[in-house]
Design an enzyme around this catalytic site. Structure first.
Site, PDB file in Angstrom:
ATOM      1  N   SER A  96     -21.649  11.236  -1.404  1.00 22.56           N
ATOM      2  CA  SER A  96     -20.691  10.129  -0.730  1.00 22.56           C
ATOM      3  C   SER A  96     -21.200   9.076  -1.382  1.00 22.56           C
ATOM      4  CB  SER A  96     -20.168  10.893   0.549  1.00 22.56           C
ATOM      5  OG  SER A  96     -20.110   9.683   0.886  1.00 22.56           O
ATOM      6  N   GLY A 154       1.070  -0.946   0.100  1.00 25.13           N
ATOM      7  CA  GLY A 154       0.017   0.139  -0.231  1.00 25.13           C
ATOM      8  C   GLY A 154       0.829   1.503  -0.143  1.00 25.13           C
ATOM      9  N   LYS A 203     -32.823  18.210   7.287  1.00 21.61           N
ATOM     10  CA  LYS A 203     -32.432  16.732   7.148  1.00 21.61           C
ATOM     11  C   LYS A 203     -32.074  16.169   8.583  1.00 21.61           C
ATOM     12  CE  LYS A 203     -28.080  15.516   5.511  1.00 21.61           C
ATOM     13  NZ  LYS A 203     -27.131  15.642   4.625  1.00 21.61           N
ATOM     14  N   GLY A 249     -27.550   9.178  -0.239  1.00 26.38           N
ATOM     15  CA  GLY A 249     -27.967   8.913   0.877  1.00 26.38           C
ATOM     16  C   GLY A 249     -28.921  10.039   0.837  1.00 26.38           C
TER      17      GLY A 249
HETATM   18  C1  R5P Z   1     -23.567  17.333   4.752  1.00 20.64           C
HETATM   19  O1  R5P Z   1     -23.379  17.234   5.577  1.00 20.64           O
HETATM   20  C2  R5P Z   1     -22.849  17.250   3.035  1.00 20.64           C
HETATM   21  O2  R5P Z   1     -23.386  18.458   2.986  1.00 20.64           O
HETATM   22  C3  R5P Z   1     -23.486  16.062   1.579  1.00 20.64           C
HETATM   23  O3  R5P Z   1     -24.827  16.326   1.506  1.00 20.64           O
HETATM   24  C4  R5P Z   1     -23.367  14.769   2.451  1.00 20.64           C
HETATM   25  O4  R5P Z   1     -22.015  14.553   2.849  1.00 20.64           O
HETATM   26  C5  R5P Z   1     -23.881  13.668   0.964  1.00 20.64           C
HETATM   27  O5  R5P Z   1     -23.326  13.032   2.061  1.00 20.64           O
HETATM   28  P1  R5P Z   1     -23.834  11.305   1.550  1.00 20.64           P
HETATM   29  O6  R5P Z   1     -23.902  10.985  -0.384  1.00 20.64           O
HETATM   30  O7  R5P Z   1     -23.220  10.147   2.084  1.00 20.64           O
HETATM   31  O8  R5P Z   1     -25.733  11.304   1.967  1.00 20.64           O
END
Ligand code: R5P
Length: 292
Positions: free
Chosen positions: A223, A38, A191, A226
């Site tokens: 990411s 790695g 959220k 979600g």
């Molecule tokens: C969170 O507060 C960020 O602004 C993004 O909405 C979040 O990190 C996105 O992560 P995921 O795609 O896993 O929901």
């Protein structure tokens, strides 16, 4: 020799090349070999300026590998140049800026020490998750926004009564910046993310704002997808028309892109802080302006 060198990390080759052209600097490329255990072995191809180096290396996955490569490039540049500026287009670990639950380590504090110790005198990053992260750094920092260039992209589309949406309250200012530049209204949803499981829920009950309109969901990063998935499901229930996503950093882990498309998002548009299929918006001009 040119007074400024752009040292291109392996994770940001395209951006580094575009930046070097914009600021008329010589481009020093790097070759990387990853050993079976790695470790990264980096070899530079070109001569670094004695005056100023700009190291460009984004910290998307593999995050720790890209971090050690950034630190190594900064350290090498500092052996030669009197000034080293590090461009970290996507700052990994930026969400770990606070001890949310007792015992959690604020990794951004560690990053601040590492960048400084390696020899950077200034860090420039793009749409960092929250400015709290950079407060832990004791070297000069600058956060620039990719929003103006994302807006330019969306201005070329023909959207029906467009409305800008932030999937959460934390992204409200970003959505406002986008909407002001774009010339539309914006709203921010409520959220909730479970800090232990990572599960996301939209708490907003109803909105009469979205029915019959094309929406642009604006976020700093995707990411797992979600946040975007839950927000889109909610917005579709509110009878919106098309949903587009504008984000700076499209990490799109695992099958996030597929899942987002499957729930009916028309298009995902991201900046080239992270190279990839959706990263069609170049931000090298924004970085160039931040350097000079
Ligand atoms: C969170 O507060 C960020 O602004 C993004 O909405 C979040 O990190 C996105 O992560 P995921 O795609 O896993 O929901």
């Amino acid at each position: 020799m040119n007074k400024i060198s752009v040292v291109s990390g392996k994770s940001s080759e395209d951006l580094a090349k575009k930046l070097s052209r914009k600021i008329k600097a010589n481009l020093v490329k790097s070759e990387v070999k990853i050993f079976p255990d790695g470790e990264s072995k980096i070899t530079l191809d070109g001569n670094i300026s004695k005056e100023k180096s700009i190291v460009v290396q984004s910290m998307y996955p593999p995050v720790d590998t890209n971090l050690i490569q950034a630190l190594s490039l900064i350290s090498k540049a500092k052996e030669i140049s009197s000034e080293v500026i590090a461009i970290i287009p996507y700052m990994g670990y930026a969400r770990q800026d606070t001890e949310f639950l007792p015992g959690e380590i604020v990794t951004m504090k560690v990053l601040g020490k590492l960048f400084k110790g390696a020899g950077a005198s200034k860090i420039i990053t793009v749409d960092i998750h929250s400015m709290i992260g950079l407060k832990h750094f004791t070297l000069k920092t600058k956060n620039v926004s990719a929003m103006p260039n994302l807006v330019k992209y969306f201005k070329k589309l023909r959207l029906k009564r467009p409305l800008v949406i932030s999937p959460d309250q934390g992204g409200k200012d970003r959505a406002k910046e986008f909407a002001d530049e774009f010339g539309s209204e914006y709203i921010a949803l409520e959220k909730n993310r479970d800090r232990k499981t990572g599960k996301v829920q939209i708490k907003t009950k109803n909105t009469d704002k979205v029915a019959g309109r094309d929406l642009i969901l604006v976020d700093d990063m995707i990411s797992t997808g979600g946040s975007i998935i839950k927000a889109t499901q909610f917005l579709k229930k509110q009878k919106c028309k098309k949903v587009y996503v504008a984000c700076t950093h499209a990490l799109l882990m695992n099958d996030a892109e597929k899942k987002i498309r499957e729930i009916g998002v028309t298009n995902i548009v991201s900046a080239n802080t992270i190279p990839g299929k959706t990263s069609v918006v170049d931000i090298s001009d924004i970085i160039a302006k931040a350097i000079t």
